[in-house]
Design a protein around this motif. Structure first.
Motif, PDB file in Angstrom:
ATOM      1  N   TYR A  95      -2.599   5.011   7.684  1.00  0.00           N
ATOM      2  CA  TYR A  95      -3.698   4.513   7.052  1.00  0.00           C
ATOM      3  C   TYR A  95      -4.812   5.530   6.898  1.00  0.00           C
ATOM      4  CZ  TYR A  95      -1.669  -0.057   7.459  1.00  0.00           C
ATOM      5  OH  TYR A  95      -0.808  -1.118   6.886  1.00  0.00           O
ATOM      6  N   ALA A  96      -4.836   6.719   8.155  1.00  0.00           N
ATOM      7  CA  ALA A  96      -5.889   7.513   8.068  1.00  0.00           C
ATOM      8  C   ALA A  96      -5.426   8.688   6.987  1.00  0.00           C
ATOM      9  CB  ALA A  96      -5.779   8.084   9.380  1.00  0.00           C
ATOM     10  N   GLU A  97      -4.074   8.863   7.119  1.00  0.00           N
ATOM     11  CA  GLU A  97      -3.636  10.163   6.188  1.00  0.00           C
ATOM     12  C   GLU A  97      -3.841   9.419   4.617  1.00  0.00           C
ATOM     13  OE1 GLU A  97      -0.170  12.132   6.725  1.00  0.00           O
ATOM     14  OE2 GLU A  97      -0.322  11.910   9.021  1.00  0.00           O
ATOM     15  N   ALA A  98      -3.711   8.013   4.395  1.00  0.00           N
ATOM     16  CA  ALA A  98      -3.967   7.515   3.018  1.00  0.00           C
ATOM     17  C   ALA A  98      -5.465   7.311   2.901  1.00  0.00           C
ATOM     18  CB  ALA A  98      -3.375   6.113   3.104  1.00  0.00           C
ATOM     19  N   ASP A 141      -1.863   2.366  -5.271  1.00  0.00           N
ATOM     20  CA  ASP A 141      -2.758   3.616  -5.005  1.00  0.00           C
ATOM     21  C   ASP A 141      -3.664   3.071  -3.620  1.00  0.00           C
ATOM     22  OD1 ASP A 141      -4.402   5.799  -4.842  1.00  0.00           O
ATOM     23  OD2 ASP A 141      -3.906   6.238  -6.934  1.00  0.00           O
ATOM     24  N   PRO A 142      -3.586   4.098  -2.842  1.00  0.00           N
ATOM     25  CA  PRO A 142      -4.578   3.539  -1.527  1.00  0.00           C
ATOM     26  C   PRO A 142      -6.046   3.987  -1.935  1.00  0.00           C
ATOM     27  CG  PRO A 142      -3.155   5.801  -1.370  1.00  0.00           C
ATOM     28  CD  PRO A 142      -2.513   5.095  -2.427  1.00  0.00           C
ATOM     29  N   ALA A 143      -6.069   4.690  -3.104  1.00  0.00           N
ATOM     30  CA  ALA A 143      -7.539   4.645  -3.529  1.00  0.00           C
ATOM     31  C   ALA A 143      -8.252   3.542  -3.876  1.00  0.00           C
ATOM     32  CB  ALA A 143      -7.662   5.677  -4.741  1.00  0.00           C
ATOM     33  N   CYS A 144      -7.562   2.381  -4.219  1.00  0.00           N
ATOM     34  CA  CYS A 144      -8.211   1.110  -4.555  1.00  0.00           C
ATOM     35  C   CYS A 144      -8.491   0.294  -2.987  1.00  0.00           C
ATOM     36  CB  CYS A 144      -7.129   0.333  -5.322  1.00  0.00           C
ATOM     37  SG  CYS A 144      -6.442   1.037  -6.492  1.00  0.00           S
ATOM     38  N   PHE A 145      -8.071   0.707  -2.004  1.00  0.00           N
ATOM     39  CA  PHE A 145      -8.357  -0.090  -0.934  1.00  0.00           C
ATOM     40  C   PHE A 145      -9.652   0.251   0.066  1.00  0.00           C
ATOM     41  CE2 PHE A 145      -4.038  -0.443  -1.948  1.00  0.00           C
ATOM     42  CZ  PHE A 145      -3.496  -1.507  -1.245  1.00  0.00           C
ATOM     43  N   ARG A 146     -10.591  -0.648   0.080  1.00  0.00           N
ATOM     44  CA  ARG A 146     -11.504  -0.273   0.763  1.00  0.00           C
ATOM     45  C   ARG A 146     -11.362  -0.678   2.508  1.00  0.00           C
ATOM     46  NH1 ARG A 146     -16.633  -2.503  -3.247  1.00  0.00           N
ATOM     47  NH2 ARG A 146     -15.839  -1.608  -4.808  1.00  0.00           N
ATOM     48  N   ALA A 201     -11.346  -4.715  -7.710  1.00  0.00           N
ATOM     49  CA  ALA A 201     -10.793  -5.759  -8.738  1.00  0.00           C
ATOM     50  C   ALA A 201      -9.761  -5.254  -9.916  1.00  0.00           C
ATOM     51  CB  ALA A 201     -11.981  -6.169  -9.374  1.00  0.00           C
ATOM     52  N   ASP A 202      -9.698  -4.047  -9.807  1.00  0.00           N
ATOM     53  CA  ASP A 202      -8.822  -3.336 -11.014  1.00  0.00           C
ATOM     54  C   ASP A 202      -7.564  -2.777 -10.410  1.00  0.00           C
ATOM     55  OD1 ASP A 202      -9.802  -0.959  -9.892  1.00  0.00           O
ATOM     56  OD2 ASP A 202     -10.185   0.018 -11.388  1.00  0.00           O
ATOM     57  N   ILE A 203      -7.143  -3.463  -9.189  1.00  0.00           N
ATOM     58  CA  ILE A 203      -5.967  -3.013  -8.611  1.00  0.00           C
ATOM     59  C   ILE A 203      -4.581  -2.865  -9.349  1.00  0.00           C
ATOM     60  CG2 ILE A 203      -5.627  -5.252  -7.404  1.00  0.00           C
ATOM     61  CD1 ILE A 203      -4.525  -3.530  -5.154  1.00  0.00           C
ATOM     62  N   ASP A 204      -4.589  -3.852 -10.062  1.00  0.00           N
ATOM     63  CA  ASP A 204      -3.361  -4.201 -11.058  1.00  0.00           C
ATOM     64  C   ASP A 204      -2.975  -2.812 -11.913  1.00  0.00           C
ATOM     65  OD1 ASP A 204      -2.648  -7.210 -11.046  1.00  0.00           O
ATOM     66  OD2 ASP A 204      -4.876  -6.788 -10.820  1.00  0.00           O
ATOM     67  N   ASP A 205      -4.400  -2.248 -12.392  1.00  0.00           N
ATOM     68  CA  ASP A 205      -4.188  -0.735 -13.047  1.00  0.00           C
ATOM     69  C   ASP A 205      -3.581   0.261 -12.305  1.00  0.00           C
ATOM     70  OD1 ASP A 205      -5.027  -2.257 -15.278  1.00  0.00           O
ATOM     71  OD2 ASP A 205      -7.002  -1.562 -14.602  1.00  0.00           O
ATOM     72  N   HIS A 206      -3.348   0.092 -11.022  1.00  0.00           N
ATOM     73  CA  HIS A 206      -3.105   1.220 -10.056  1.00  0.00           C
ATOM     74  C   HIS A 206      -1.804   1.013  -9.068  1.00  0.00           C
ATOM     75  CE1 HIS A 206      -7.068   2.906 -10.791  1.00  0.00           C
ATOM     76  NE2 HIS A 206      -7.379   1.734 -10.586  1.00  0.00           N
ATOM     77  N   LEU A 217       0.829  -1.204  -0.118  1.00  0.00           N
ATOM     78  CA  LEU A 217      -0.063   0.052  -0.136  1.00  0.00           C
ATOM     79  C   LEU A 217       0.841   1.361  -0.008  1.00  0.00           C
ATOM     80  CD1 LEU A 217      -2.541   1.610   0.603  1.00  0.00           C
ATOM     81  CD2 LEU A 217      -2.121   1.007   2.908  1.00  0.00           C
ATOM     82  N   TRP A 218       0.644   2.045  -1.080  1.00  0.00           N
ATOM     83  CA  TRP A 218       1.840   3.264  -1.140  1.00  0.00           C
ATOM     84  C   TRP A 218       1.024   4.268  -0.322  1.00  0.00           C
ATOM     85  CZ3 TRP A 218       6.017   3.726  -3.129  1.00  0.00           C
ATOM     86  CH2 TRP A 218       6.704   4.822  -3.286  1.00  0.00           C
ATOM     87  N   LEU A 219       1.907   4.935   0.580  1.00  0.00           N
ATOM     88  CA  LEU A 219       1.429   5.829   1.572  1.00  0.00           C
ATOM     89  C   LEU A 219       1.887   7.387   1.389  1.00  0.00           C
ATOM     90  CD1 LEU A 219       2.261   3.931   4.756  1.00  0.00           C
ATOM     91  CD2 LEU A 219      -0.040   4.340   3.786  1.00  0.00           C
TER      92      LEU A 219
END
Length: 206
Positions: A138-141, A112-117, A99-104, A80-82
């Motif tokens: 994790y909060a900052e991300a 990219d943290p935007a992919c993480f739920r 599911a498209d995490i490979d693109d990020h 997870l990139w921070l």
């Protein structure tokens, strides 16, 4: 005839990056997890069997709820990139991601943290990092849901609604409670606190 002196060009050594040091540690100590958070290296030894057992058990309710194979995936040990530093990244124990995490992919096998739920950690000897250092990171991300299986204090922490370097809602749960996670992860998931904590205990022959 005098010879002119030849000056050797001065070459400044390039500074060793934290990423390089992290890679060297992992190469020398296979199985160790190395993360960079807030410009500091966090080194965690290989997890014990109860840690792994708890993680395997935790995957079951997420997969049963349909959070693997459709719009989302439930995965272990994904980088997870921070946003907390130029080289910062974490490797959570368990995640629910788009599911498209490979693109990020950002770099260094971190995404990219935007992919993480959802991000989940099962504590080892470094339980203070999971309950403090990683809460801020994790909060900052802007990770929407952060769960900590606190084997040290026998609690399940659920943190939601990231704001700045913290979470607005942080509730610890005790054995005997059933915890339903936020719908934002993509499905209804209910966790049995006692069952999860029991899986994380060492087994004895008594």
């Amino acid at each position: 005839m005098s010879a002119a002196s030849v000056e050797q060009p001065f070459r400044e050594e390039e500074p060793v990056t934290l990423t390089t040091i992290a890679d060297e540690i992992m190469e020398r100590h296979p199985g160790y997890r190395v993360e960079i958070i807030g410009g500091h290296l966090l080194v965690t030894p290989s997890p014990d069997a109860p840690h792994a057992r708890a993680l395997t058990g935790l995957m079951i309710p997420f997969i049963a709820a349909g959070l693997h194979g459709g719009e989302t995936e439930t995965l272990q040990n994904v980088g997870l990139w921070l946003p907390t530093g130029a080289e910062d990244y974490a490797i959570p124990d368990l995640v629910v991601v788009d599911a498209d995490i490979d693109d990020h992919l950002v770099e260094n096998n971190a995404y990219d943290p935007a992919c993480f739920r959802l991000v989940l950690e099962v504590t080892s000897g470094n339980w203070k990092d999971d309950l403090k250092t990683k809460v801020a990171a994790y909060a900052e991300a802007k990770i929407p849901v952060y769960i900590v299986v606190d084997r040290k204090h026998q609690r399940l922490h659920v943190l939601t609604d990231p704001v700045g370097s913290g979470y607005e809602n942080h509730r610890p749960h005790s054995p005997g409670e059933l915890v339903t996670l936020p719908d934002s992860i993509g499905a209804k998931v209910t966790l049995d606190v006692a069952e999860i904590l029991e899986a994380g205990r060492p087994r004895t022959n008594d």
